[in-house]
Scaffold this active site. Sequence first.
Site, short mmCIF file in Angstrom:
data_model
loop_
_atom_site.label_atom_id
_atom_site.label_comp_id
_atom_site.label_asym_id
_atom_site.label_seq_id
_atom_site.Cartn_x
_atom_site.Cartn_y
_atom_site.Cartn_z
N LYS A 235 12.52 7.05 -4.60
CA LYS A 235 11.20 6.80 -4.01
C LYS A 235 10.72 8.10 -3.36
CE LYS A 235 9.44 2.81 -1.44
NZ LYS A 235 9.83 1.88 -0.37
O1 G3P Z 1 7.42 -1.22 0.86
C1 G3P Z 1 6.73 -0.60 1.90
C2 G3P Z 1 6.65 -1.55 3.03
O2 G3P Z 1 7.93 -1.75 3.51
C3 G3P Z 1 5.76 -1.19 4.14
O3 G3P Z 1 5.48 -2.38 4.79
O4 G3P Z 1 4.77 -3.81 6.63
O5 G3P Z 1 5.71 -1.52 7.10
O6 G3P Z 1 3.45 -1.76 6.10
P1 G3P Z 1 4.82 -2.36 6.23
#
Ligand code: G3P
Length: 220
Positions: free
Chosen positions: A83
């Site tokens: 990634k």
């Molecule tokens: O896959 C990316 C994700 O984990 C981000 O999520 O909720 O931190 O914006 P969030």
Amino acid sequence: MKLFLDSADLDEIRTAVRWGVVDGVTTNPSLYARVGGSYDDVLREICRLTSGPVSAEVVADDVDGMLDEGRHFAKLAPNIVVKVAMSENGLEAISRFAEEGIRTNCTLIFSANQGLLAAKAGASLLSPFVGRLDDINEEGMNVIRELADIVNLHELDSEVLAASIRHPRHVTDAALAGAHVATLPFKVLRQMIHHPLTDSGIAQFKADWAQARAEAAAKG
Ligand code: G3P
């Protein structure tokens, strides 16, 4: 549509894999920070639990650093996907990984144009962050819809992965918008299973069953 678990928590991953609905796993430095230990060991174990793609994120800012970290991850297991965050150096690293046959997931995508560039550079997965766009009063799902249309229209060799999913409605909307994959926190996956009418229906069936058995027993 594929469903990935957005988690580095081995117990969560084991449980969701048992449910038979996990096609892969995404991790990131923040998710890893919650579980700690050795990132390599965590990744090896996740790759043992699922044969689907497992994203491992590089943290270096420079191309050589990204390449070193990504090559190291790629040696841990055959299903590792490296990634890489969207940036000028990130695109260069994605392109070099593609030449080496290492699959990549371009993360922190917030526009269809960024996704298009990541696809051109050779990323297999394009990860727009839906929830973080919603957080700043934009319509995150529009990026999923636009990017999925672009990928399909131009037959690009990449899949759109809806990330930063915050609730079950995001999953339905991402599926309808043409996302090839959505990556979900364990909490959202569990919320998708349950419905108040399902839960009350199960309780009612159990109660009726018990009553019928009791009446049959009383009649001898
Ligand atoms: O896959 C990316 C994700 O984990 C981000 O999520 O909720 O931190 O914006 P969030």
